[in-house]
Enzyme design. Sequence first.
Site, PDB file in Angstrom:
ATOM      1  CG  ASP A 109      -2.332  -0.002   0.941  1.00  0.00           C
ATOM      2  OD1 ASP A 109      -2.669   0.014  -0.254  1.00  0.00           O
ATOM      3  OD2 ASP A 109      -3.145  -0.020   1.877  1.00  0.00           O
ATOM      4  CE  LYS A 137      -9.240   2.287  -2.727  1.00  0.00           C
ATOM      5  NZ  LYS A 137      -9.664   2.882  -3.979  1.00  0.00           N
ATOM      6  CG  MET A 186      -8.007   9.125   6.165  1.00  0.00           C
ATOM      7  SD  MET A 186      -8.989   7.789   5.501  1.00  0.00           S
ATOM      8  CE  MET A 186      -9.280   6.796   6.938  1.00  0.00           C
TER       9      MET A 186
HETATM   10  C1  LIG Z   1      -6.526   4.691   5.023  1.00  0.00           C
HETATM   11  S1  LIG Z   1      -6.053   5.141   6.634  1.00  0.00           S
HETATM   12  C2  LIG Z   1      -5.146   3.741   7.099  1.00  0.00           C
HETATM   13  C3  LIG Z   1      -4.984   3.590   8.581  1.00  0.00           C
HETATM   14  C4  LIG Z   1      -4.146   2.411   8.974  1.00  0.00           C
HETATM   15  N1  LIG Z   1      -4.806   1.185   8.640  1.00  0.00           N
HETATM   16  C5  LIG Z   1      -3.754   2.416  10.448  1.00  0.00           C
HETATM   17  O1  LIG Z   1      -4.188   1.529  11.205  1.00  0.00           O
HETATM   18  O2  LIG Z   1      -2.970   3.273  10.826  1.00  0.00           O
HETATM   19  C6  LIG Z   1      -4.804   6.338   6.320  1.00  0.00           C
HETATM   20  C7  LIG Z   1      -4.731   7.371   7.411  1.00  0.00           C
HETATM   21  O3  LIG Z   1      -4.045   6.846   8.538  1.00  0.00           O
HETATM   22  C8  LIG Z   1      -3.321   7.870   9.165  1.00  0.00           C
HETATM   23  N2  LIG Z   1      -1.883   7.511   9.132  1.00  0.00           N
HETATM   24  C9  LIG Z   1      -1.347   6.396   8.616  1.00  0.00           C
HETATM   25  N3  LIG Z   1      -0.011   6.360   8.813  1.00  0.00           N
HETATM   26  C10 LIG Z   1       0.293   7.491   9.487  1.00  0.00           C
HETATM   27  C11 LIG Z   1       1.497   8.036   9.996  1.00  0.00           C
HETATM   28  N4  LIG Z   1       2.669   7.414   9.853  1.00  0.00           N
HETATM   29  N5  LIG Z   1       1.446   9.218  10.666  1.00  0.00           N
HETATM   30  C12 LIG Z   1       0.274   9.848  10.837  1.00  0.00           C
HETATM   31  N6  LIG Z   1      -0.898   9.397  10.368  1.00  0.00           N
HETATM   32  C13 LIG Z   1      -0.896   8.221   9.704  1.00  0.00           C
HETATM   33  C14 LIG Z   1      -3.608   9.162   8.411  1.00  0.00           C
HETATM   34  O4  LIG Z   1      -4.713   9.783   9.014  1.00  0.00           O
HETATM   35  C15 LIG Z   1      -3.956   8.615   7.050  1.00  0.00           C
HETATM   36  O5  LIG Z   1      -4.734   9.533   6.303  1.00  0.00           O
END
Ligand SMILES: C[S@@+](CC[C@H](N)C(=O)[O-])C[C@H]1O[C@@H](n2cnc3c(N)ncnc32)[C@H](O)[C@@H]1O
Length: 267
Positions: free
Chosen positions: A66, A88, A198
């Site tokens: 991803d 995505k 998000m």
């Molecule tokens: C589609 S979601 C996926 C979340 C993921 N499955 C999780 O458990 O962290 C994507 C969102 O996760 C958050 N996100 C993911 N990785 C991040 C990181 N390293 N730092 C800050 N926010 C993060 C942000 O809000 C981003 O827009």
Amino acid sequence: MDSKVVVALGVGLGLSLFFYRRKHTQSPRSKNDGIVWLIGAGPGDVDLLTVKGMNLVRQADVIVADELVDRSISDLAPAGCKFIEMGKRGGKADSVPQEDINTVLVAECKKGHRVARLKGGDPLVFGRVWPEIEALNAAGCQYDVIPGVTSALSAPAAVGIPITHKELSRHFVVVSCHKPDELDFADLSKIDTIVILMGTRTLPIITSRLQEAGLTPSLPVAIIQWAGRPEQRVFVGTLDTIVKQTQGETLSPAIVVIGKVAALAKV
Ligand SMILES: C[S@@+](CC[C@H](N)C(=O)[O-])C[C@H]1O[C@@H](n2cnc3c(N)ncnc32)[C@H](O)[C@@H]1O
């Protein structure tokens, strides 16, 4: 020595050797042996990949990663492992359509490959993994889900925010603010700490709706971007100030923490 004992010893030795070799040599795999491991790759710091996730990546024939997954995880893969980038990102026009991702996972699995499908954070936390599970089920493909460290918890931790705290936060909620109209801000305002994924694009809507719901304008807000990566940044303000403070900044991907504990962030 009695000849029966010698025969028994020989048979025993032969069987042990057979089972030892079966365990320690890689037999050719058939098409039915394909499997997709839906692995939570953690928030970006490779050290936050679980030991189970790491061991499976080490056995993978194919990695399907991803967008938010740290590319250095592929260094763990064995030589010859195929790397396919299929990301995505909500709101991004060039995101790979979900059907294309499903097709690749099913096709690789049916070739008998061991597929490490790497998802950012935890695959089951806003991970859009369900359509992949449905496609694998429909195609009769084997799969396994390996949990990961979600950014919802690791981003606040990366800057020392305790999302629960004896005096300041008795409960927390994790929401996606991709579509704020689907949220009940009156309900959210009753929770001590709100963790938002998000939510950077809709930050003006979130902060104003929470104030309309009765939260004080001086309530602390922290935004943690790229948690656990070298490019990590943190902004701390209040419901009233955070939008102005971050104006003109590209904030995604980030976690927004709203509540008294947000003021404890190490800046
Ligand atoms: C589609 S979601 C996926 C979340 C993921 N499955 C999780 O458990 O962290 C994507 C969102 O996760 C958050 N996100 C993911 N990785 C991040 C990181 N390293 N730092 C800050 N926010 C993060 C942000 O809000 C981003 O827009």
